[in-house]
Design a protein around this motif. Sequence first.
Motif, short mmCIF file in Angstrom:
data_model
loop_
_atom_site.label_atom_id
_atom_site.label_comp_id
_atom_site.label_asym_id
_atom_site.label_seq_id
_atom_site.Cartn_x
_atom_site.Cartn_y
_atom_site.Cartn_z
N LEU A 1 -5.63 72.72 17.57
CA LEU A 1 -4.72 72.30 18.63
C LEU A 1 -4.02 73.50 19.26
CD1 LEU A 1 -3.13 69.18 16.86
CD2 LEU A 1 -5.08 69.25 18.42
N GLU A 2 -4.71 74.63 19.24
CA GLU A 2 -4.17 75.85 19.85
C GLU A 2 -3.96 75.67 21.35
OE1 GLU A 2 -3.23 78.66 18.20
OE2 GLU A 2 -3.65 77.49 16.40
N ARG A 3 -2.98 76.36 21.89
CA ARG A 3 -2.65 76.37 23.32
C ARG A 3 -2.22 75.01 23.84
NH1 ARG A 3 -7.24 78.67 22.61
NH2 ARG A 3 -8.42 77.20 23.86
N ILE A 4 -1.78 74.13 22.93
CA ILE A 4 -1.21 72.84 23.33
C ILE A 4 0.13 72.68 22.61
CG2 ILE A 4 -1.49 70.34 23.40
CD1 ILE A 4 -4.50 70.76 22.96
N SER A 5 1.15 72.39 23.36
CA SER A 5 2.42 71.99 22.75
C SER A 5 2.50 70.48 22.86
CB SER A 5 3.61 72.62 23.47
OG SER A 5 3.62 74.01 23.25
N TRP A 6 2.89 69.83 21.80
CA TRP A 6 2.90 68.37 21.79
C TRP A 6 4.02 67.83 20.93
CZ3 TRP A 6 2.03 66.37 16.90
CH2 TRP A 6 1.44 67.25 15.98
N CYS A 7 4.26 66.56 21.11
CA CYS A 7 5.33 65.87 20.40
C CYS A 7 4.83 64.47 20.04
CB CYS A 7 6.54 65.80 21.32
SG CYS A 7 7.93 64.91 20.66
N TRP A 8 4.95 64.10 18.78
CA TRP A 8 4.61 62.75 18.32
C TRP A 8 5.85 61.88 18.50
CZ3 TRP A 8 -0.14 61.05 16.57
CH2 TRP A 8 -0.17 59.76 16.00
N LEU A 9 5.71 60.80 19.24
CA LEU A 9 6.84 59.92 19.54
C LEU A 9 6.76 58.63 18.72
CD1 LEU A 9 6.82 60.12 23.45
CD2 LEU A 9 8.28 61.40 21.88
N ALA A 10 7.91 58.15 18.31
CA ALA A 10 8.01 56.83 17.67
C ALA A 10 8.69 55.89 18.64
CB ALA A 10 8.82 56.93 16.38
N PHE A 11 8.20 54.66 18.70
CA PHE A 11 8.77 53.62 19.55
C PHE A 11 9.32 52.48 18.69
CE2 PHE A 11 5.26 54.71 22.82
CZ PHE A 11 6.05 55.65 23.43
N GLY A 12 9.95 51.53 19.34
CA GLY A 12 10.36 50.29 18.67
C GLY A 12 11.35 50.51 17.54
N ASP B 1 3.97 51.87 16.23
CA ASP B 1 4.30 51.98 17.65
C ASP B 1 4.58 53.46 17.89
OD1 ASP B 1 4.17 49.23 18.44
OD2 ASP B 1 6.09 48.90 17.45
N ASN B 2 3.59 54.19 18.41
CA ASN B 2 3.75 55.62 18.58
C ASN B 2 2.96 56.12 19.78
OD1 ASN B 2 1.00 55.94 17.47
ND2 ASN B 2 1.97 55.54 15.50
N ALA B 3 3.17 57.39 20.11
CA ALA B 3 2.52 57.98 21.28
C ALA B 3 2.51 59.50 21.13
CB ALA B 3 3.25 57.59 22.56
N LEU B 4 1.78 60.15 22.02
CA LEU B 4 1.76 61.61 22.09
C LEU B 4 2.20 62.06 23.48
CD1 LEU B 4 -1.44 62.88 20.24
CD2 LEU B 4 0.89 63.70 19.91
N LEU B 5 2.98 63.11 23.50
CA LEU B 5 3.43 63.74 24.73
C LEU B 5 3.01 65.21 24.63
CD1 LEU B 5 7.05 63.37 26.05
CD2 LEU B 5 5.92 65.55 25.99
N PHE B 6 2.37 65.75 25.66
CA PHE B 6 1.84 67.11 25.53
C PHE B 6 2.01 67.94 26.79
CE2 PHE B 6 -1.74 64.48 26.93
CZ PHE B 6 -2.21 65.20 28.03
N VAL B 7 1.89 69.27 26.59
CA VAL B 7 1.86 70.25 27.68
C VAL B 7 0.81 71.29 27.29
CG1 VAL B 7 3.13 72.09 28.84
CG2 VAL B 7 4.28 69.94 28.34
N ALA B 8 -0.09 71.62 28.21
CA ALA B 8 -1.08 72.67 27.97
C ALA B 8 -0.54 73.98 28.50
CB ALA B 8 -2.39 72.32 28.66
N HIS B 9 -0.64 75.04 27.72
CA HIS B 9 -0.09 76.34 28.12
C HIS B 9 -1.01 77.15 29.01
CE1 HIS B 9 3.43 75.90 25.69
NE2 HIS B 9 2.70 75.63 24.63
N ASP B 10 -2.28 76.83 29.01
CA ASP B 10 -3.22 77.66 29.77
C ASP B 10 -3.63 77.01 31.09
OD1 ASP B 10 -4.76 75.61 28.84
OD2 ASP B 10 -6.16 76.85 27.72
N GLY B 11 -2.87 76.01 31.55
CA GLY B 11 -3.16 75.37 32.81
C GLY B 11 -4.29 74.36 32.76
N THR B 12 -4.78 74.05 31.57
CA THR B 12 -5.84 73.05 31.42
C THR B 12 -5.31 71.70 31.90
OG1 THR B 12 -6.63 74.23 29.48
CG2 THR B 12 -7.43 71.98 29.78
#
Length: 198
Positions: free
Chosen positions: A80-91, A105-116
């Motif tokens: 998972l290099e070059r990706i910043s992410w966050c595991w979210l909990a819902f409900g 009840d969960n999700a992923l939120l991410f940002v790619a550092h290399d412009g992908t």
Amino acid sequence: VVSERDLFSLQRLGLGEISMEIRLAQQIDVLAGIAAEIRKLTVRLVEQGIAAEQLMSLVSVLNDRLTQRVIEVVREDRDLERISWCWLAFGSEGRLEQTFTSDQDNALLFVAHDGTGAARVRERLLPFAQAVNAALDACGFALCRGNVMASNPELCLSLDEWRARMASWIEVSNPQALLEAVICFDFRSIYGDSTFAE
């Protein structure tokens, strides 16, 4: 005479032991056994008459730690290099209101550092999310029948995609938008870069 303080001290010892076991676990089957112990502890606390608010807080914290360790164990085999992410909990997990085992009840939120682009990053994250969801299922957190899970491409989104999605739920007042907002607006970060969730 045994005081309530004495009983709570004994329970804290049990909580400490479970927390230590979670930290030391290296395999999902070991974590599944610990999850069963958390459910037994929950029953004991209910039998002892612990207040609902305290019970939900204690169980939610233990479930958070278990989920975090599951993510760490699954992550070891992933690139998972070059990706910043966050595991979210819902409900209920997002509100810190868990008692007995509930579904995921969960999700992923991410940002790619290399412009992908978001689609390519999602391709890399989805197998990881599927593995985490399967591991949580093995630990007794049932797969969500409504597919409100990080392994759903609709809930594995970039920061910009999440912002747009949430804005649309606020602006559009149809029943489906309201349902999705009710589920997802009770969210918090469980693991990863929590600044994205903020």
